[in-house]
Motif scaffolding. Structure first.
Motif, PDB file in Angstrom:
ATOM      1  N   MET A 149       0.831  -1.191   0.000  1.00 51.22           N
ATOM      2  CA  MET A 149       0.000   0.000   0.000  1.00 51.22           C
ATOM      3  C   MET A 149       0.875   1.254   0.000  1.00 51.22           C
ATOM      4  O   MET A 149       0.549   2.255  -0.654  1.00 51.22           O
ATOM      5  CB  MET A 149      -0.942   0.012   1.209  1.00 51.22           C
ATOM      6  N   LEU A 150       1.962   1.189   0.693  1.00 53.14           N
ATOM      7  CA  LEU A 150       2.883   2.314   0.694  1.00 53.14           C
ATOM      8  C   LEU A 150       3.411   2.582  -0.713  1.00 53.14           C
ATOM      9  O   LEU A 150       3.519   3.728  -1.150  1.00 53.14           O
ATOM     10  CB  LEU A 150       4.041   2.048   1.648  1.00 53.14           C
ATOM     11  N   ASP A 151       3.718   1.517  -1.444  1.00 53.09           N
ATOM     12  CA  ASP A 151       4.166   1.681  -2.831  1.00 53.09           C
ATOM     13  C   ASP A 151       3.086   2.343  -3.671  1.00 53.09           C
ATOM     14  O   ASP A 151       3.366   3.218  -4.496  1.00 53.09           O
ATOM     15  CB  ASP A 151       4.523   0.326  -3.446  1.00 53.09           C
ATOM     16  N   GLY A 152       1.848   1.895  -3.509  1.00 53.28           N
ATOM     17  CA  GLY A 152       0.769   2.507  -4.249  1.00 53.28           C
ATOM     18  C   GLY A 152       0.687   3.996  -3.974  1.00 53.28           C
ATOM     19  O   GLY A 152       0.471   4.809  -4.880  1.00 53.28           O
ATOM     20  N   TYR A 153       0.877   4.356  -2.722  1.00 49.54           N
ATOM     21  CA  TYR A 153       0.852   5.766  -2.324  1.00 49.54           C
ATOM     22  C   TYR A 153       2.002   6.538  -2.965  1.00 49.54           C
ATOM     23  O   TYR A 153       1.821   7.614  -3.549  1.00 49.54           O
ATOM     24  CB  TYR A 153       0.949   5.851  -0.801  1.00 49.54           C
ATOM     25  N   LEU A 154       3.212   5.996  -2.893  1.00 45.78           N
ATOM     26  CA  LEU A 154       4.375   6.689  -3.424  1.00 45.78           C
ATOM     27  C   LEU A 154       4.299   6.864  -4.942  1.00 45.78           C
ATOM     28  O   LEU A 154       4.760   7.870  -5.487  1.00 45.78           O
ATOM     29  CB  LEU A 154       5.647   5.935  -3.052  1.00 45.78           C
ATOM     30  N   LEU A 155       3.702   5.910  -5.615  1.00 47.55           N
ATOM     31  CA  LEU A 155       3.603   5.984  -7.068  1.00 47.55           C
ATOM     32  C   LEU A 155       2.608   7.036  -7.538  1.00 47.55           C
ATOM     33  O   LEU A 155       2.593   7.394  -8.709  1.00 47.55           O
ATOM     34  CB  LEU A 155       3.219   4.610  -7.636  1.00 47.55           C
ATOM     35  N   THR A 156       1.786   7.538  -6.623  1.00 53.39           N
ATOM     36  CA  THR A 156       0.827   8.586  -7.004  1.00 53.39           C
ATOM     37  C   THR A 156       1.372   9.986  -6.727  1.00 53.39           C
ATOM     38  O   THR A 156       0.632  10.966  -6.844  1.00 53.39           O
ATOM     39  CB  THR A 156      -0.504   8.413  -6.247  1.00 53.39           C
ATOM     40  N   ASP A 157       2.649  10.062  -6.365  1.00 52.41           N
ATOM     41  CA  ASP A 157       3.264  11.357  -6.083  1.00 52.41           C
ATOM     42  C   ASP A 157       3.049  12.315  -7.257  1.00 52.41           C
ATOM     43  O   ASP A 157       3.336  11.978  -8.405  1.00 52.41           O
ATOM     44  CB  ASP A 157       4.762  11.161  -5.831  1.00 52.41           C
ATOM     45  N   GLY A 158       2.517  13.496  -6.978  1.00 50.27           N
ATOM     46  CA  GLY A 158       2.271  14.487  -8.018  1.00 50.27           C
ATOM     47  C   GLY A 158       0.873  14.464  -8.582  1.00 50.27           C
ATOM     48  O   GLY A 158       0.516  15.299  -9.414  1.00 50.27           O
ATOM     49  N   SER A 159       0.055  13.514  -8.159  1.00 49.54           N
ATOM     50  CA  SER A 159      -1.306  13.448  -8.681  1.00 49.54           C
ATOM     51  C   SER A 159      -2.183  14.511  -8.025  1.00 49.54           C
ATOM     52  O   SER A 159      -1.888  15.011  -6.944  1.00 49.54           O
ATOM     53  CB  SER A 159      -1.911  12.070  -8.441  1.00 49.54           C
ATOM     54  N   LYS A 160      -3.288  14.819  -8.682  1.00 50.46           N
ATOM     55  CA  LYS A 160      -4.235  15.787  -8.126  1.00 50.46           C
ATOM     56  C   LYS A 160      -4.943  15.226  -6.907  1.00 50.46           C
ATOM     57  O   LYS A 160      -5.502  15.988  -6.097  1.00 50.46           O
ATOM     58  CB  LYS A 160      -5.255  16.174  -9.197  1.00 50.46           C
ATOM     59  N   ALA A 161      -4.940  13.911  -6.778  1.00 51.10           N
ATOM     60  CA  ALA A 161      -5.611  13.295  -5.636  1.00 51.10           C
ATOM     61  C   ALA A 161      -4.829  13.506  -4.348  1.00 51.10           C
ATOM     62  O   ALA A 161      -5.381  13.387  -3.252  1.00 51.10           O
ATOM     63  CB  ALA A 161      -5.796  11.796  -5.889  1.00 51.10           C
ATOM     64  N   TRP A 162      -3.542  13.808  -4.471  1.00 50.73           N
ATOM     65  CA  TRP A 162      -2.682  13.980  -3.297  1.00 50.73           C
ATOM     66  C   TRP A 162      -2.948  15.329  -2.636  1.00 50.73           C
ATOM     67  O   TRP A 162      -3.219  16.328  -3.292  1.00 50.73           O
ATOM     68  CB  TRP A 162      -1.225  13.909  -3.738  1.00 50.73           C
ATOM     69  N   ASN A 163      -2.907  15.339  -1.305  1.00 55.15           N
ATOM     70  CA  ASN A 163      -2.978  16.621  -0.589  1.00 55.15           C
ATOM     71  C   ASN A 163      -2.166  16.506   0.686  1.00 55.15           C
ATOM     72  O   ASN A 163      -1.823  15.412   1.137  1.00 55.15           O
ATOM     73  CB  ASN A 163      -4.430  17.037  -0.302  1.00 55.15           C
ATOM     74  N   SER A 164      -1.875  17.629   1.268  1.00 53.39           N
ATOM     75  CA  SER A 164      -0.995  17.657   2.437  1.00 53.39           C
ATOM     76  C   SER A 164      -1.627  16.967   3.638  1.00 53.39           C
ATOM     77  O   SER A 164      -0.926  16.375   4.475  1.00 53.39           O
ATOM     78  CB  SER A 164      -0.644  19.106   2.797  1.00 53.39           C
ATOM     79  N   THR A 165      -2.937  16.999   3.735  1.00 56.42           N
ATOM     80  CA  THR A 165      -3.609  16.331   4.852  1.00 56.42           C
ATOM     81  C   THR A 165      -3.398  14.820   4.772  1.00 56.42           C
ATOM     82  O   THR A 165      -3.105  14.160   5.780  1.00 56.42           O
ATOM     83  CB  THR A 165      -5.111  16.649   4.835  1.00 56.42           C
ATOM     84  N   ASP A 166      -3.549  14.280   3.569  1.00 58.50           N
ATOM     85  CA  ASP A 166      -3.315  12.846   3.381  1.00 58.50           C
ATOM     86  C   ASP A 166      -1.873  12.485   3.729  1.00 58.50           C
ATOM     87  O   ASP A 166      -1.610  11.483   4.396  1.00 58.50           O
ATOM     88  CB  ASP A 166      -3.590  12.438   1.927  1.00 58.50           C
ATOM     89  N   ASP A 167      -0.948  13.309   3.267  1.00 58.48           N
ATOM     90  CA  ASP A 167       0.460  13.006   3.494  1.00 58.48           C
ATOM     91  C   ASP A 167       0.778  13.025   4.986  1.00 58.48           C
ATOM     92  O   ASP A 167       1.473  12.149   5.506  1.00 58.48           O
ATOM     93  CB  ASP A 167       1.323  14.026   2.759  1.00 58.48           C
ATOM     94  N   ALA A 168       0.247  14.008   5.683  1.00 57.41           N
ATOM     95  CA  ALA A 168       0.504  14.103   7.126  1.00 57.41           C
ATOM     96  C   ALA A 168      -0.098  12.912   7.859  1.00 57.41           C
ATOM     97  O   ALA A 168       0.528  12.345   8.771  1.00 57.41           O
ATOM     98  CB  ALA A 168      -0.077  15.411   7.664  1.00 57.41           C
ATOM     99  N   ALA A 169      -1.305  12.513   7.476  1.00 56.58           N
ATOM    100  CA  ALA A 169      -1.958  11.377   8.126  1.00 56.58           C
ATOM    101  C   ALA A 169      -1.204  10.090   7.853  1.00 56.58           C
ATOM    102  O   ALA A 169      -1.077   9.223   8.733  1.00 56.58           O
ATOM    103  CB  ALA A 169      -3.406  11.268   7.661  1.00 56.58           C
ATOM    104  N   MET A 170      -0.705   9.947   6.628  1.00 58.96           N
ATOM    105  CA  MET A 170       0.055   8.743   6.267  1.00 58.96           C
ATOM    106  C   MET A 170       1.339   8.679   7.086  1.00 58.96           C
ATOM    107  O   MET A 170       1.701   7.638   7.636  1.00 58.96           O
ATOM    108  CB  MET A 170       0.378   8.792   4.769  1.00 58.96           C
ATOM    109  N   ARG A 171       2.021   9.780   7.180  1.00 61.15           N
ATOM    110  CA  ARG A 171       3.262   9.813   7.951  1.00 61.15           C
ATOM    111  C   ARG A 171       2.979   9.552   9.436  1.00 61.15           C
ATOM    112  O   ARG A 171       3.774   8.923  10.126  1.00 61.15           O
ATOM    113  CB  ARG A 171       3.966  11.150   7.753  1.00 61.15           C
ATOM    114  N   GLN A 172       1.845  10.033   9.912  1.00 55.46           N
ATOM    115  CA  GLN A 172       1.485   9.810  11.313  1.00 55.46           C
ATOM    116  C   GLN A 172       1.290   8.318  11.577  1.00 55.46           C
ATOM    117  O   GLN A 172       1.712   7.796  12.607  1.00 55.46           O
ATOM    118  CB  GLN A 172       0.223  10.576  11.674  1.00 55.46           C
ATOM    119  N   TRP A 173       0.639   7.637  10.625  1.00 53.01           N
ATOM    120  CA  TRP A 173       0.391   6.199  10.814  1.00 53.01           C
ATOM    121  C   TRP A 173       1.717   5.446  10.900  1.00 53.01           C
ATOM    122  O   TRP A 173       1.913   4.606  11.778  1.00 53.01           O
ATOM    123  CB  TRP A 173      -0.451   5.647   9.661  1.00 53.01           C
ATOM    124  N   PHE A 174       2.651   5.778  10.011  1.00 56.51           N
ATOM    125  CA  PHE A 174       3.940   5.086  10.037  1.00 56.51           C
ATOM    126  C   PHE A 174       4.795   5.523  11.226  1.00 56.51           C
ATOM    127  O   PHE A 174       5.607   4.739  11.737  1.00 56.51           O
ATOM    128  CB  PHE A 174       4.673   5.299   8.714  1.00 56.51           C
TER     129      PHE A 174
END
Length: 1021
Positions: free
Chosen positions: A146-171
């Motif tokens: 799942m982490l790979d799936g997330y990293l491969l979407t880097d730069g997409s319009k679906a990405w936002n800072s809230t998602d990134d912060a939450a993902m980093r918080q989980w890890f």
């Protein structure tokens, strides 16, 4: 080394596609942090797409198809306890991330976040990191997908800072738990794969957002992970995690090791080449598993193989690439990627793109001359060139020799040829324009493409049979138009380029090398095209030489990997054509003898004493016969004398088969995967081979010439077919009643089904055949629903799911069913005791069905159904029949077709019979349809399907009058009655028939008939 050799086959120029680069800490910031997938592989793949790389484009197409399918599925709800659900979620997120990375379509990136948010970042639903890990620590490692799936979407319009912060918080939470929990401290110290799992999760989490830790990671791996490998990798390759674990458990831990090795590369630590203190290694473990996946070694523990292939093959294939050596790549030994597809369809990009790719033939120019007999007369200069090392000149001389030597059979000469056939100029024009089988290609044909609805699996196989080259060649023969030759050469080169020879039978989706296709090509389209275009200037020397290489590869493939039944006849026919067309190959004489001996043997193995080919499908009977004859014919044309002297005589019984089964219309019954084919063409051919068989001539000429067969009705005790007929005229009565075995290949659920014909028309019909796809219509045609049978308690015959084709055997002896045939009547019987069920599984063997059909000559049929349960509970029995029309009349319990021409009345003899007529039903299941092929594809004709039902405990006995009606004739039956063992049928003209019977055990014991003018016993006590 054996398994690694079987995995890897690629030229050294493709080595860069296989080996994962080692990235140092100094240049790591230039790349996105990856934990499993190697983005450099994906980057090269994107560039390959831009270069129009065919193999990669095909892989991307399959990935997109898979991603599109996932888009239609709901995202599973978070559940911490079910790690299998978590595994699926992670894998699907990775696939969608790959699809976005390679296509740029935002919908895939958005879908990745549909997975991530509920599982990892939404505070209301996210799973706590420690809970799934404590349930199944090895399975928790799937989170990196799942982490790979997330990293491969880097730069997409679906990405936002809230998602990134939450993902980093989980890890970050995962890291804190890994560092401080009592349970994880025990795992950290564990001397087994749980410790390796701990290492992997720690490495993945830290790599995600602590890039400065990369240098420390190398120290960590070298000091800690290698020590763990010492303890868990046995010298023989087994992963040691305890005696009570399954093979699947061991494989899951091997997957963890593989993932750890992939991540360790980025820190400059090479675990692939690490050898443990006892001689174990990841290489050895891949070998150990590979032996079992490929069937070289049996599993010590059962039940896990399919799960391993389905869930882990793509990861283990990723591991194969770093294990490659330059020497192995250069040797181009085998293609494991194709092999795995034969075990289970694995279409993830990790699998497709990290596997080495081979293009073209495997033979070098130098190798080619090693397999040619250079002492063949006419090759003297070629031999001299080869000895001197001048391969280029040898090629030119060899091609010149081929263009000018004599061929004992020549399709290119319309006046002296077995092939004087015509062609469709529209189809030829389509072929020139790369419009093949309805699909428009660009300048290059993509032979792996499949844009058909439901990905109809037969379409790409049919594409590689190249039948359209025959018309192309005939057009060139007649016109000399070089456009036709150029189209052939272009398609030939692209096919060979995209279709490297596999080292197995390739019976898989999208394969161009299934042995049936290899045989079909080389018994027809390829040798014909070769001779048609041989003198064309567009068929340049390089292309002709390439085709010769491929002819050789076809021969060795067919010699090594042939199968059974009608496939074998096509395979050996193709092999014989290559052997006799090109005696220059050193192995040609051996191939010819092998093919001839094999086919001669198969005329005994495949053909029952009653003349039926073992698949019990008239269309494939014809295919087998055609290939037996094709091999014999080319032997005759080339003067080959190696076939047994009585070879042709072996074929006579196969032609006699058509006389036994032919209907008054000249058609064969459309049973199993066969249509209503014309038997007269085959019998005309048979008469040409056997001129003393004037009965063949009689049928072939509709009775205008020849001698009427000496019999009317027939019983085929190996096939299990009863044919009852009143005579040989087009208006005579005829029935086909099937009681035989479920045979290997092309079978339908049709035991005890019947077909009726009378007065020039088929009256009771069945579904026939349909495209070999996965549609509801295909399932309908295969099922008992499309035939004239019975169901018990709502369940149908369902042998298919419980009788794998490879386990089915031929009939070893004739059936002992009773057969009565005389001037008064015919009688046949059969049983079905193999269980009733549905597509979800056969779950009812409680009831046995007996069915008997009696033909009162020239008048009507009587059908008996006897159901015998093992218990005394009530059961529902439904018997159904398919009219050949959607028009019907229901009068009381009698149902009669009501069409122009002849009709039929079905009259149940039990007064308590329930009657329903279904016509063109789609829900709750398809019923009352007959698909019909047209030039525009299949159409679906609704047909009236009377269903007669009763519900009772104990043994149930039902009977029916099946009365054929001449055009315009009214139903002559006035009334019927059945009481005990007596049936009385009264007619409108005052006549009366009395049928008496008795039942013993599960079958009829006695059966007699009496009318005013006739009296006879059918079954005597």
């Amino acid at each position: 080394m054996k398994y690694i050799q079987r995995i890897l086959s690629a030229a050294s120029l493709l080595l860069s596609l296989c080996l994962s680069p080692v990235v140092s800490a100094q240049n790591y910031d230039k790349q996105a942090p990856l934990t499993l997938l190697n983005r450099s592989v994906l980057d090269r793949s994107r560039k390959a797409i831009q270069r129009d790389d065919i193999s990669t484009r095909s892989a991307i197409m399959r990935l997109v198809l898979e991603a599109d399918q996932l888009m239609q599925h709901p995202v599973p709800s978070p559940t911490a306890s079910d790690t299998r659900v978590l595994k699926t979620v992670c894998s699907e997120a990775r696939t969608l991330g790959e699809a976005y990375y390679l296509t740029g379509q935002e919908k895939y990136a958005a879908r990745v976040y549909d997975y991530i948010r509920p599982w990892l970042t939404d505070p209301a639903t996210r799973i706590p990191p420690q809970l799934p890990a404590s349930t199944d620590f090895a399975a928790m490692s799937d989170i990196v997908d799942m982490l790979d799936g997330y990293l491969l979407t880097d730069g997409s319009k679906a990405w936002n800072s809230t998602d990134d912060a939450a993902m980093r918080q989980w890890f970050d939470d995962l890291l804190q738990w890994l560092r401080g929990d009592e349970m994880t401290e025990r795992m950290k110290q564990a001397d087994d794969c749980q410790g390796l799992g701990y290492d992997m999760l720690l490495t993945a989490s830290k790599t995600f957002f602590e890039r400065e830790w990369l240098h420390e990671m190398k120290v960590f791996v070298d000091a800690t992970t290698k020590a763990r490998l010492d303890r868990v990798l046995a010298a023989d390759g087994r992963v040691m995690i305890g005696t009570d674990n399954t093979v699947l458990d061991e494989t899951e831990h091997l997957v963890t090791i593989v993932r750890m090795a992939l991540m360790a590369e980025k820190a400059g630590s090479n675990l692939w080449l690490y050898e443990t203190k006892n001689g174990g290694s990841i290489r050895q473990s891949i070998e150990w598993l590979g032996d079992r996946l490929l069937g070289d070694t049996e599993w010590e523990k059962s039940g896990d193989a399919k799960s391993i292939v389905r869930n882990y093959t793509y990861i283990l294939l990723s591991a194969a690439c770093p294990l490659a050596s330059k020497k192995l790549c250069e040797e181009r030994l085998n293609s494991f990627a194709e092999k795995v597809r034969g075990i289970e369809d694995v279409s993830t990009l990790s699998y497709q793109l990290t596997t080495p790719v081979v293009y073209g033939t495997l033979l070098s120019d130098e190798d080619f001359f090693d397999i040619v007999n250079l002492d063949t007369p006419g090759l003297e200069t070629v031999k001299a060139d080869v000895i001197s090392g001048d391969i280029s000149t040898a090629k030119s001389e060899f091609v010149s020799y081929l263009r000018h030597r004599e061929y004992r059979f020549d399709w290119n000469n319309a006046d002296n040829s077995r092939d004087n056939g015509s062609y469709d100029i529209n189809e030829v024009t389509n072929t020139v324009n790369n419009l093949l089988l309805g699909e428009q290609f660009g300048d290059t044909v993509i032979w792996t493409r499949n844009n058909t609805p439901l990905e109809y699996e037969e379409w790409p196989w049919g594409l590689s049979r190249h039948q359209y080259w025959i018309g192309l060649g005939r057009a060139y023969r007649d016109t000399g138009d070089e456009r036709y030759a150029r189209a052939f050469v272009s398609q030939l080169n692209s096919w060979i380029d995209q279709s490297p020879l596999p080292d197995y039978d390739a019976k898989i989706d999208y394969s161009r090398w299934r042995t049936i296709e290899a045989g079909i090509r080389t018994l027809g389209a390829w040798p014909m095209a070769y001779l048609y275009f041989l003198q064309s200037p567009s068929f340049d020397d390089e292309s002709l030489f390439l085709m010769m290489k491929s002819f050789y590869e076809h021969a060795i493939h067919l010699r090594k990997h042939h199968r059974t039944n009608n496939w074998l006849s096509m395979e050996m026919n193709g092999l014989m054509h290559i052997a006799l067309m090109f005696p220059e190959f050193k192995e040609s004489a051996q191939w010819a003898k092998y093919a001839g001996d094999k086919i001669y043997h198969e005329t005994e193995v495949q053909v029952y004493p009653d003349g039926a080919q073992v698949e019990l499908t008239p269309g494939y009977h014809g295919a087998a016969l055609s290939n037996f004859l094709g091999l014999y014919s080319i032997a005759q044309a080339t003067g080959y004398e190696g076939l047994p002297k009585n070879f042709s005589k072996k074929l006579e019984n196969m032609y006699s088969y058509y006389v036994k089964i032919v209907s008054p219309s000249g058609e064969v019954p459309a049973v199993n995967d066969s249509g209503w084919n014309d038997a007269r063409t085959s019998l005309s051919q048979g008469f040409g081979l056997f001129p003393d068989r004037t009965d063949f001539q009689y049928i072939a000429t509709n009775g205008m010439e020849g001698t009427k067969p000496s019999f009317t009705s027939a019983w085929m005790p190996w096939a299990g077919w009863y044919m009852m007929r009143s005579g040989w005229g087009k208006d005579d009565l005829y029935s086909h009643f099937e009681v035989g075995p479920y045979s290997p290949g092309h079978q339908h659920e049709d035991k005890l089904s019947l077909i009726l014909y009378a007065y020039g028309r088929r009256l009771i019909t069945e579904g026939g055949t349909y495209s070999y796809d996965t549609s509801d219509w295909r399932r309908y045609i295969l099922s008992a629903r499309a035939h004239n049978e019975s169901k018990v308690d709502g369940k149908y015959q369902n042998r298919h799911d419980y009788e794998p084709e490879e386990d089915l055997e031929y009939s070893r002896e004739p059936m002992a069913n009773r057969w009565v045939s005389n001037d008064d009547c015919d009688f046949g019987e059969g049983w079905y005791d193999e269980g009733f069920g549905d597509e979800a599984g056969r779950d009812d063997r409680n009831v046995e069905q007996y069915r008997a059909l009696t033909f009162i000559k020239d008048r009507y049929w009587i059908l008996f159904d006897i159901f015998t349960p093992k218990d005394e509970a009530p059961h529902r029995y439904d018997s159904y029949f398919h009219f050949n029309t959607d028009r019907y009349i229901k009068a009381g319990n009698c149902v009669m077709s009501d069409d122009e021409g002849a009709n039929i009345a079905i009259i149940p003899l039990r007064s308590d019979t329930e009657v329903e007529v279904i016509c063109g039903q789609k829900e709750p299941e398809l019923q009352g349809w007959i698909p019909q092929w047209t030039e525009d594809g299949y159409i679906y004709n609704p047909v009236a399907t009377p269903t007669f039902s009763c519900n009772e405990p104990g043994q149930s006995v039902s009977a029916y009058i099946l009365y054929p009606l001449k055009p315009g004739e009214k139903n002559p039956v006035k009334s019927v009655g059945m009481k005990g063992g007596t049936i009385v049928v009264r007619f409108a003209d005052g006549g009366k028939d009395r049928i008496t019977f008795s039942v013993e055990g599960k079958r009829l014991k006695t059966l007699s008939f009496r009318s005013k003018s006739r009296r006879f016993s059918i079954l005597a006590d």
